[in-house]
Design a protein around this motif. Structure first.
Motif, PDB file in Angstrom:
ATOM      1  N   UNK A 125       0.871  -1.171   0.000  1.00 53.31           N
ATOM      2  CA  UNK A 125       0.000   0.000   0.000  1.00 53.31           C
ATOM      3  C   UNK A 125       0.910   1.223   0.000  1.00 53.31           C
ATOM      4  N   UNK A 126       0.899   1.933  -1.117  1.00 54.63           N
ATOM      5  CA  UNK A 126       1.879   2.995  -1.333  1.00 54.63           C
ATOM      6  C   UNK A 126       1.172   4.301  -1.658  1.00 54.63           C
ATOM      7  N   UNK A 127       1.826   5.394  -1.329  1.00 59.79           N
ATOM      8  CA  UNK A 127       1.267   6.714  -1.638  1.00 59.79           C
ATOM      9  C   UNK A 127       2.404   7.711  -1.770  1.00 59.79           C
ATOM     10  N   UNK A 128       2.156   8.741  -2.574  1.00 63.67           N
ATOM     11  CA  UNK A 128       3.149   9.801  -2.727  1.00 63.67           C
ATOM     12  C   UNK A 128       2.452  11.093  -3.132  1.00 63.67           C
ATOM     13  N   UNK A 129       2.934  12.219  -2.573  1.00 64.80           N
ATOM     14  CA  UNK A 129       2.464  13.542  -2.961  1.00 64.80           C
ATOM     15  C   UNK A 129       3.530  14.205  -3.822  1.00 64.80           C
ATOM     16  N   UNK A 130       3.093  14.999  -4.778  1.00 70.05           N
ATOM     17  CA  UNK A 130       4.001  15.739  -5.635  1.00 70.05           C
ATOM     18  C   UNK A 130       3.487  17.172  -5.775  1.00 70.05           C
ATOM     19  N   UNK A 158      12.016  12.021 -14.379  1.00 67.20           N
ATOM     20  CA  UNK A 158      11.018  11.020 -14.026  1.00 67.20           C
ATOM     21  C   UNK A 158      11.311  10.510 -12.632  1.00 67.20           C
ATOM     22  N   UNK A 159      10.298  10.454 -11.797  1.00 67.67           N
ATOM     23  CA  UNK A 159      10.477   9.962 -10.435  1.00 67.67           C
ATOM     24  C   UNK A 159      10.457   8.443 -10.438  1.00 67.67           C
ATOM     25  N   UNK A 160      11.000   7.811  -9.394  1.00 65.41           N
ATOM     26  CA  UNK A 160      10.898   6.349  -9.288  1.00 65.41           C
ATOM     27  C   UNK A 160       9.435   5.921  -9.340  1.00 65.41           C
ATOM     28  N   UNK A 161       9.119   4.843 -10.020  1.00 62.46           N
ATOM     29  CA  UNK A 161       7.733   4.370 -10.054  1.00 62.46           C
ATOM     30  C   UNK A 161       7.206   4.140  -8.641  1.00 62.46           C
ATOM     31  N   UNK A 162       5.937   4.389  -8.477  1.00 60.53           N
ATOM     32  CA  UNK A 162       5.342   4.270  -7.151  1.00 60.53           C
ATOM     33  C   UNK A 162       5.468   2.860  -6.612  1.00 60.53           C
ATOM     34  N   UNK A 163       5.352   1.882  -7.466  1.00 61.80           N
ATOM     35  CA  UNK A 163       5.418   0.496  -7.029  1.00 61.80           C
ATOM     36  C   UNK A 163       6.805   0.015  -6.697  1.00 61.80           C
ATOM     37  N   UNK A 164       7.807   0.854  -6.917  1.00 59.89           N
ATOM     38  CA  UNK A 164       9.177   0.464  -6.602  1.00 59.89           C
ATOM     39  C   UNK A 164       9.423   0.741  -5.130  1.00 59.89           C
ATOM     40  N   UNK A 165       9.544  -0.313  -4.355  1.00 57.46           N
ATOM     41  CA  UNK A 165       9.715  -0.204  -2.915  1.00 57.46           C
ATOM     42  C   UNK A 165      11.167  -0.517  -2.581  1.00 57.46           C
TER      43      UNK A 165
END
Length: 1017
Positions: free
Chosen positions: A649-654, A712-719
């Motif tokens: 379960x991932x989240x990010x603000x930009x 480009x930011x790291x993909x959200x699914x990249x943990x």
């Protein structure tokens, strides 16, 4: 029809300057009336937020109008994307090896840099990378910006932007339907309806669409047959596996009293050599390839389909309203559901790990002599004194197929794919008005856009411990036998085996009647020895996953004029910001798959650890730990191939801000300058800028150019620190599919890029005043750094370890070859051993890898002239790549690659795949009254297979196809269309891939015939 594009990034450009190769006649420039809100024009250009930007601005944009698409036979979204000369390999084919979860999802891949580097917009607003919810009938045109645009739109626009623009204020009813005849299948068909209401201040437009693709079996095309006969010189070996259910078995003596984590320690001492369950003749009889006494390889392609049944449902609604003279409202909602009920794969996954305590992929199962099928095997082969048998390598099902899941439609194990994508966007735009005093004519554009996708898929795998239970006679969902000996994994209760709902599994060649697809009889078959459908189903888990992605984008842009007058006009400006909230989570309720069961055996089964020690449950431990019971620290889980997947379960603000200037220095010289800063949650950030200009040198000749930075930011699914397990094919293992682990770095950085574009434009009359000639030549150069990808390909790692003659090991010293530590061997490392059957997995890093450099030329030209009573238009679109390289790669101090020259190569192991030097389209269109005829020729240059040795289809072939479309308008409201695609029935170029061709570039359909009807009211 009045065109009022309120979105700050929709566009109306000089369409002729970027005419698609299959355009039928010169499209007219889109004109817009003067703004009713001050002196600002309502049209803006893709790649600029400043309204009033010239339509023939400096940026390279290709435009595909609704009329262009119709005259080309209304190709599907996938056909459209694949035909773009500026596009790289494209997903979306109904095809297993292109990625089953991507079926029906057309991902644009501009410049071949990867689909994650192409930004998709609908009416200028961000949308999901899955374009299945694009409403094709509601589109007015599609604009493609062939330049990096992160400075305008934010992250993800390194390769370019695809902007789908819908009709504005449509009133009426529009319907169409199409049917495509495909030899060997039931054909593809679609239907759509569009309705628009309201000619006043409020307009509502709604559409509904349905598309269906029909299954096309692999053996319906002759080119797949090149893989079936292993005795044929130059056959395609790609779809062959040495991990099969026709195996070689090692007989063992009595079981040790207390099992230990070695083959002999768990199963006892071998009493004879390997006994094959087949002969050369019986192996060949079922279509197999005899490799050795323990390998009758099988070809899995007969179980697959070139195209799977696929249904796409779409809905779209759009509301446009003039709230006041200075405020407009635009709301649109789009929805799509993509359903593929069965994506057939092999009858079972290969076993690269098992329930045995010894690690690796060999000798992982044990068949006790009490198994009645083992008794028959021993008697048939004259084996005496054996207490049980273990296969060298094994696959639950292969030869003979799987009858438990296909419902008569196939004999493999099918995945199920269900994707739902929906989007809602609402915005207001206009000018501030009198209350703002001096800023009364400042424009504003405020919008909130929400994208949501639910991606459900199954990808079944065999549950290893259940297989062992069934071999012991305790298989099936209704088996409730008590375990009388907890000192050993599995149920131990000889009297209950095979009784009261407990079933035996027959792993031997007597269990199947033959190869069901090809109708080949098995000479070893014993009627009545088949495994039941119920037991077979119990041995599999669907591994169901739902991935929920959400992103909310808030845009606020102001624009206007600075009041600074230059010789070319007033300086324009735009200033704004963007907020993005991105979320992703996985729903995996199954405890077998979600990591609840970390080891090969459930907790209720235990194993002793030597005399006097307590029984120990399996738990992840180092192999040198005294309590190690076969469960390695990577928590391998119960499946024979895939690892557990604890749900994320991932989240990010930009956050980002930007500024842009339009600087008309002279009437014939114009510049655009922009800068943007974006911050990502977690301390990542980037600042980028761009400068572009156009110079009308003289009359018909203009030059344009741009230079900018992108990110480009790291993909959200990249943990960071996460371990992902997938299957890969390995050259060192004779092409077998084995496991690969991708371990994500904890110190990822944003990927950056620079982009340059320089072009020359000529637009004039032709050889006569009534003729029109356009010629555009653009040079592009894109360079990325710190690319977020696998740092080294698992296949490359394995080939560097098994680097001796015949893919053998030359050293077992990790100090001499550090990559040895990334190989999971089936047994001890021995100098000289082959890569076939000796390892089960390779690990690699996923992080900041080498960058890419790509450059080349885009050519667009057309010539339009009257001919007889009609009009003839000739057009060419072409892209010539002059360079496509990746930087050097090192892993663990070992140089993996000094850099790859990907140009002209198949690039089998890379993320972006085939890279032809040339892609070109030619069209000749003749329009006469109500008749329109178009001939199109499509060209993709050959690519060479870069893998060591000589491969099937080593040098490839040029991919040349010709299409013809005839459109007849019976009247202004009714039109009929007929299209013949691939008129000369060309097979796709050969390549050593599973189906014998590259599905991301070519297609397997051969000649198709399509008819369509369109009715408007």
């Amino acid at each position: 029809m009045k065109f009022e594009f309120r979105s700050t990034s929709s566009a109306a450009v000089l369409m002729g300057l970027a005419l698609p190769a299959w355009a039928q006649q010169p499209p007219q420039n889109v004109q817009s009336p003067a703004s009713d809100r001050g002196n600002l024009a309502e049209i803006v250009v893709t790649g600029s937020f400043i309204r009033g930007t010239p339509e023939d601005a400096a940026l390279p944009v290709e435009v595909y109008t609704r009329e262009d698409i119709e005259r080309a036979g209304s190709p599907t979204a996938l056909e459209f994307a694949k035909n773009l000369t500026i596009s790289g390999p494209t997903t979306g084919e109904s095809y297993y090896f292109g990625g089953p979860t991507l079926i029906g999802s057309v991902n644009y891949n501009l410049r071949g840099l990867g689909s994650d580097k192409t930004l998709i917009l609908l009416n200028g607003r961000r949308m999901d990378i899955n374009t299945a919810n694009i409403p094709s009938l509601a589109l007015e045109r599609t604009e493609i910006l062939k330049d990096g645009a992160a400075v305008i739109y934010g992250a993800d626009a390194i390769g370019g932007v695809v902007n789908f623009i819908t009709r504005d204020r449509f009133v009426g009813l529009d319907m169409n339907a199409q049917y495509k005849y495909v030899d060997g299948s039931n054909g593809d068909y679609s239907a759509a309806v569009l309705a628009g209401f309201g000619e006043g201040r409020v307009n509502l437009m709604v559409s509904a669409e349905y598309e269906h693709r029909s299954r096309l079996h692999a053996l319906e095309r002759d080119f797949t047959h090149n893989a079936l006969d292993p005795t044929k010189p130059g056959y395609n070996p790609a779809p062959w596996s040495t991990l099969t259910n026709l195996a070689g078995w090692l007989p063992f003596g009595p079981l040790p009293a207390v099992p230990t984590a070695t083959m002999d320690g768990e199963f006892g001492t071998p009493v004879a050599g390997i006994v094959p369950d087949f002969t050369r003749e019986s192996c060949a009889a079922v279509g197999g390839r005899y490799d050795n006494d323990f390998t009758c390889a099988y070809n899995y392609i007969p179980y697959y389909n070139l195209v799977e049944d696929n249904d796409i449902y779409r809905g779209y609604a759009q509301l446009s309203a003039e709230i006041s003279e200075r405020m407009d409202l635009h709301v649109d909602a789009s929805y799509a559901r993509v359903v593929t009920p069965d994506v057939f794969a092999s009858p079972a996954q290969p076993m690269v790990r098992g329930p045995a305590m010894a690690t690796g992929s060999t000798f992982q199962l044990y068949v006790p002599s009490t198994n009645p099928h083992a008794q028959e095997f021993a008697a048939r082969n004259g084996i005496v004194g054996a207490s049980g048998f273990s296969p060298v390598t094994y696959r639950l099902l292969g030869h003979g197929g799987n009858f438990a899941f296909g419902d008569g439609e196939g004999f493999g194990v099918p995945d199920r794919i269900e994707n739902e994508i929906w989007r809602l966007s609402a915005g207001i735009s206009g000018t501030l008005g009198d209350w703002a005093a001096i800023a009364r004519d400042v424009g504003y554009d405020f919008a909130v856009t929400y994208n949501h996708s639910d991606a459900y898929n199954t990808h079944p795998d065999t549950i290893g411990y259940r297989v062992q239970q069934a071999l012991n006679g305790f298989g099936g969902p209704n088996c409730q036998a008590a375990d009388l000996d907890p000192s050993r994994f599995g149920t131990q209760n000889p009297a209950a085996a095979g009784q009261n709902g407990c079933m035996w599994w027959n792993p031997f060649s007597t269990s199947f009647a033959g190869q069901p697809v090809r109708g080949l009889a098995n000479p070893n078959y014993v009627p009545g020895a088949e495994n039941s459908v119920e037991l077979t189903r119990w041995l599999f888990d669907p591994r169901a996953t739902t991935v929920i992605n959400e992103n909310t984008t808030v845009d606020l842009v102001f624009d206007g004029s600075l009041g600074v007058q230059l010789p070319g006009g007033e300086v324009g400006w735009a200033l704004g910001g963007q907020y993005r909230d991105v979320k992703s989570r996985e729903d995996i309720p199954d405890p077998l798959f979600n990591g609840s069961l970390a080891c090969e055996w459930p907790e209720e089964f235990t194993s002793a650890n030597g005399p006097g020690s307590p029984n120990l449950p399996a738990m992840p431990l180092s192999t040198n730990d005294p309590n190690f019971r076969g469960c390695t620290p990577d928590s391998p889980g119960p499946f024979v191939l895939f690892a557990p997947n604890p749900p994320d379960s991932l989240a990010r603000h930009q956050y980002s801000v930007f500024a842009e200037l339009q600087i008309p220095v002279l009437s014939n010289l114009d510049f655009q300058a922009a800068a943007r800063h974006e911050e990502f949650e977690g301390g990542l950030g980037a600042t980028v800028y761009k400068l572009a200009g156009k110079w009308n040198v003289w009359g018909p000749l203009s030059f344009r150019g741009s230079y900018g930075t992108n990110y480009q930011a790291p993909p959200l699914g990249v943990v960071p620190g996460a371990i992902t397990v997938a299957a890969r094919t390995y050259t060192a293992a004779a092409g077998n599919w084995l496991a690969a682990q991708f371990i994500t770095d904890s110190d990822l950085e944003p990927e950056t890029a620079t982009a340059r574009n320089f072009g020359a434009i000529w637009e004039s009359e032709g050889f006569a005043e009534s003729h029109r000639f356009q010629f555009i030549l653009d040079y592009f150069d894109i360079r990325t750094e710190d690319q977020i990808t696998q740092v080294a390909d698992p296949n490359q790692i394995a080939s560097l370890v098994f680097n001796g003659p015949g893919n053998t090991i030359t050293t077992c010293d990790p100090s001499a070859q550090p990559l040895l530590n990334r190989i999971t061997f089936n047994g001890p490392c021995t100098v000289g051993m082959s890569g076939i059957g000796t390892f089960s997995s390779v690990s690699t890093r996923f992080g900041n890898g080498p960058g890419q450099t790509t450059n080349g030329f885009d050519l667009q030209t057309l010539y339009d002239m009257p001919l007889a009573a009609g009009d003839l238009t000739l057009g060419i679109n072409a892209t010539k790549i002059t360079e496509l390289k990746t930087g050097s790669t090192s892993l663990d101090g070992v140089v993996i690659s000094t850099g790859d020259d990907r140009l002209g190569m198949l690039n089998f192991a890379t993320f972006a795949q085939a890279a032809p030097e040339w892609r070109a389209n030619f069209s000749a269109n003749y329009s006469l009254d109500r008749h329109n005829m178009r001939l199109g020729v499509n060209y993709v240059s050959a690519v060479k297979d870069e893998r060591p040795g000589v491969q099937y289809g080593e040098t490839g072939e040029d991919w040349i196809t010709a299409d013809f479309t005839y459109r007849f308008a019976l009247n202004d409201e009714l039109a009929l269309t007929g299209t013949v695609t691939n008129m000369f029935d060309r097979d796709p170029p050969p390549a050593q891939e599973e189906f014998g061709y590259d599905p991301w570039t070519a297609n397997p359909l051969g000649r198709t015939v399509e008819i369509g009807v369109r009715k408007t009211f």
